[in-house]
Design a protein around this motif. Structure first.
Motif, PDB file in Angstrom:
ATOM      1  N   MET A   1     152.808  76.270  73.188  1.00  0.00           N
ATOM      2  CA  MET A   1     152.541  77.235  72.036  1.00  0.00           C
ATOM      3  C   MET A   1     151.302  78.092  72.431  1.00  0.00           C
ATOM      4  SD  MET A   1     154.925  76.624  69.563  1.00  0.00           S
ATOM      5  CE  MET A   1     153.833  77.825  68.524  1.00  0.00           C
ATOM      6  N   VAL A   2     150.473  77.611  73.142  1.00  0.00           N
ATOM      7  CA  VAL A   2     149.154  78.514  73.650  1.00  0.00           C
ATOM      8  C   VAL A   2     149.891  79.603  74.502  1.00  0.00           C
ATOM      9  CG1 VAL A   2     147.121  78.654  74.902  1.00  0.00           C
ATOM     10  CG2 VAL A   2     147.542  76.682  73.214  1.00  0.00           C
ATOM     11  N   TRP A   3     150.939  79.088  75.416  1.00  0.00           N
ATOM     12  CA  TRP A   3     151.572  80.098  76.094  1.00  0.00           C
ATOM     13  C   TRP A   3     152.296  81.068  75.464  1.00  0.00           C
ATOM     14  CZ3 TRP A   3     157.031  80.429  77.075  1.00  0.00           C
ATOM     15  CH2 TRP A   3     157.305  81.551  77.972  1.00  0.00           C
ATOM     16  N   ARG A   4     152.988  80.705  74.403  1.00  0.00           N
ATOM     17  CA  ARG A   4     153.691  81.278  73.318  1.00  0.00           C
ATOM     18  C   ARG A   4     152.778  82.595  72.675  1.00  0.00           C
ATOM     19  NH1 ARG A   4     158.021  83.229  74.137  1.00  0.00           N
ATOM     20  NH2 ARG A   4     158.092  83.704  72.068  1.00  0.00           N
ATOM     21  N   CYS A   5     151.762  81.961  72.279  1.00  0.00           N
ATOM     22  CA  CYS A   5     150.475  82.965  71.846  1.00  0.00           C
ATOM     23  C   CYS A   5     149.967  83.902  72.618  1.00  0.00           C
ATOM     24  CB  CYS A   5     149.397  82.124  71.270  1.00  0.00           C
ATOM     25  SG  CYS A   5     147.781  82.888  70.565  1.00  0.00           S
ATOM     26  N   TRP A   6     149.884  83.621  73.934  1.00  0.00           N
ATOM     27  CA  TRP A   6     149.513  84.580  75.102  1.00  0.00           C
ATOM     28  C   TRP A   6     150.639  85.684  75.150  1.00  0.00           C
ATOM     29  CZ3 TRP A   6     151.689  86.001  79.649  1.00  0.00           C
ATOM     30  CH2 TRP A   6     150.568  86.732  80.470  1.00  0.00           C
ATOM     31  N   VAL A   7     151.812  85.114  75.051  1.00  0.00           N
ATOM     32  CA  VAL A   7     152.796  85.993  75.041  1.00  0.00           C
ATOM     33  C   VAL A   7     153.160  86.996  74.184  1.00  0.00           C
ATOM     34  CG1 VAL A   7     155.577  86.275  75.305  1.00  0.00           C
ATOM     35  CG2 VAL A   7     154.337  84.669  76.656  1.00  0.00           C
ATOM     36  N   VAL A   8     152.965  86.790  72.836  1.00  0.00           N
ATOM     37  CA  VAL A   8     152.943  87.654  71.660  1.00  0.00           C
ATOM     38  C   VAL A   8     151.867  88.491  71.533  1.00  0.00           C
ATOM     39  CG1 VAL A   8     152.733  87.563  69.157  1.00  0.00           C
ATOM     40  CG2 VAL A   8     154.101  85.747  70.199  1.00  0.00           C
TER      41      VAL A   8
ATOM     42  N   ALA B   1     142.148  86.710  75.612  1.00  0.00           N
ATOM     43  CA  ALA B   1     140.787  86.307  74.689  1.00  0.00           C
ATOM     44  C   ALA B   1     141.273  85.824  73.326  1.00  0.00           C
ATOM     45  CB  ALA B   1     140.213  87.968  74.345  1.00  0.00           C
ATOM     46  N   VAL B   2     142.543  86.118  73.011  1.00  0.00           N
ATOM     47  CA  VAL B   2     143.248  85.493  71.735  1.00  0.00           C
ATOM     48  C   VAL B   2     143.301  83.929  72.148  1.00  0.00           C
ATOM     49  CG1 VAL B   2     145.013  85.566  70.076  1.00  0.00           C
ATOM     50  CG2 VAL B   2     143.578  87.549  70.507  1.00  0.00           C
ATOM     51  N   ALA B   3     144.164  83.787  73.169  1.00  0.00           N
ATOM     52  CA  ALA B   3     144.535  82.693  73.446  1.00  0.00           C
ATOM     53  C   ALA B   3     143.521  81.436  74.106  1.00  0.00           C
ATOM     54  CB  ALA B   3     145.623  82.657  74.849  1.00  0.00           C
ATOM     55  N   SER B   4     142.306  81.906  74.189  1.00  0.00           N
ATOM     56  CA  SER B   4     141.342  81.265  74.896  1.00  0.00           C
ATOM     57  C   SER B   4     140.861  80.227  73.739  1.00  0.00           C
ATOM     58  CB  SER B   4     140.393  82.103  75.387  1.00  0.00           C
ATOM     59  OG  SER B   4     139.566  82.869  74.293  1.00  0.00           O
TER      60      SER B   4
END
Length: 320
Positions: free
Chosen positions: A125-132, A143-146
């Motif tokens: 899910m963290v990876w999906r957050c980075w992708v989005v 920055a957001v996914a950190s």
């Protein structure tokens, strides 16, 4: 009066034993749903393995998840057998045996793969957050996914401490606070998902507002519909997880079944996202740019149409 053949334990212990069995029952239903989704995803990922290289990675990922879930089911079945069959005459009843065996091998073997499932699912899910968020910029995405990444690292540390407290209940790290460690670990893990879900939803809602008025429903609805956003953000798992925190926080015996439902819903949410990716309908890093190109083409087409109409009107006026 008919003889009594019921349990000799207290009513509260019998209630806890009922919830114990309900936990395994819900886990079995969730495992069945995961099995169906696993084979659906496997079929599409395998047929599309040469189209996108990431499909092989996804296939290996869900296979690892399903194997760990299978291990969880085996461990739970063995634990239930120990509690209700092999040690049914333990002083105090099955629930007394379960509490006495929390630091036993069977319980630790069952809890370790659950922690692994939590970690792998949240990592996805963290990876999906980075992708989005990548469609904004790479550095914004990092920055957001950190934030959820740091929370995930903290939850991993919590999982290690929880395992140590469970395996060594007499150690200083556990003491009389084993239950507190359990609640703290699940709170941190579920909070990580809530934060990740919120960040994904913020980006999807912003994108929906940006393209909803420009693109046709057929183009935008695939990514911006309510159902699509709920699936992409794993909101289904977050809702059940939040309910689990509330039920466990008040000390209700229903906490066990809710934890089981939380674990299953987490895996199911991940499979649903991967199924969308396998079908080519999941959000990718190029989704925003693709929509922008459609918007530009549509605006150019509208501009050309207006200019053509103005030229025709000008020609008509000149002829008159």
């Amino acid at each position: 009066m008919a003889p009594y053949f019921g349990p000799q334990e207290s009513a509260s212990d019998v209630t806890l034993e009922k919830y114990f069995l309900a936990t395994d029952f819900i886990s079995g239903i969730g495992y069945g749903a995961q099995g169906v989704l696993y084979f659906i995803c496997t079929r599409y990922l395998w047929t599309q393995r040469r189209v996108r290289r990431v499909n092989l990675f996804m296939l290996a990922y869900i296979t690892l998840l399903f194997l760990i879930s299978t291990l969880v089911q085996v461990a739970q079945a063995h634990r239930t057998q120990l509690v209700f069959i092999e040690n049914r005459n333990f002083p105090g009843g099955p629930w007394a045996y379960y509490e006495a065996s929390l630091s036993g091998t069977a319980n630790i073997v069952g809890q370790t793969p659950i922690a692994a499932l939590f970690f792998l699912s949240e990592l996805f899910m963290v990876w999906r957050c980075w992708v989005v968020w990548y469609s904004v910029s790479r550095w914004v995405a990092y920055a957001v996914a950190s934030l959820p990444a740091l929370m995930l690292a903290a939850s991993l540390a919590g999982a290690v401490l929880y395992s140590l407290a469970t395996a060594h209940p007499d150690s200083p790290i556990a003491g009389a606070h084993t239950t507190a460690w359990v609640l703290a670990y699940y709170t941190l893990m579920l909070s990580t998902n809530v934060v990740t879900t919120g960040l994904i939803l913020i980006r999807l809602i912003a994108h929906r507002r940006a393209v909803g008025k420009t693109l046709a429903t057929a183009h935008a609805g695939e990514y911006t519909s309510l159902i699509s956003m709920l699936v992409e953000s794993a909101a289904f798992y977050s809702i059940i997880g939040a309910s689990c925190l509330i039920v466990s926080g008040v000390g209700s015996p229903a906490g066990g079944p809710f934890i089981s439902a939380t674990v299953s819903s987490q895996q199911i949410s991940g499979y649903l996202i991967i199924a969308r990716l396998a079908h080519g309908r999941g959000w990718q890093a190029s989704t925003m740019s693709a929509h922008s190109k459609i918007v530009i083409r549509r605006n150019v087409s509208i501009s050309d149409t207006r200019m053509g109409g103005e030229e025709e009107a000008s020609d008509t006026t000149s002829t008159d």
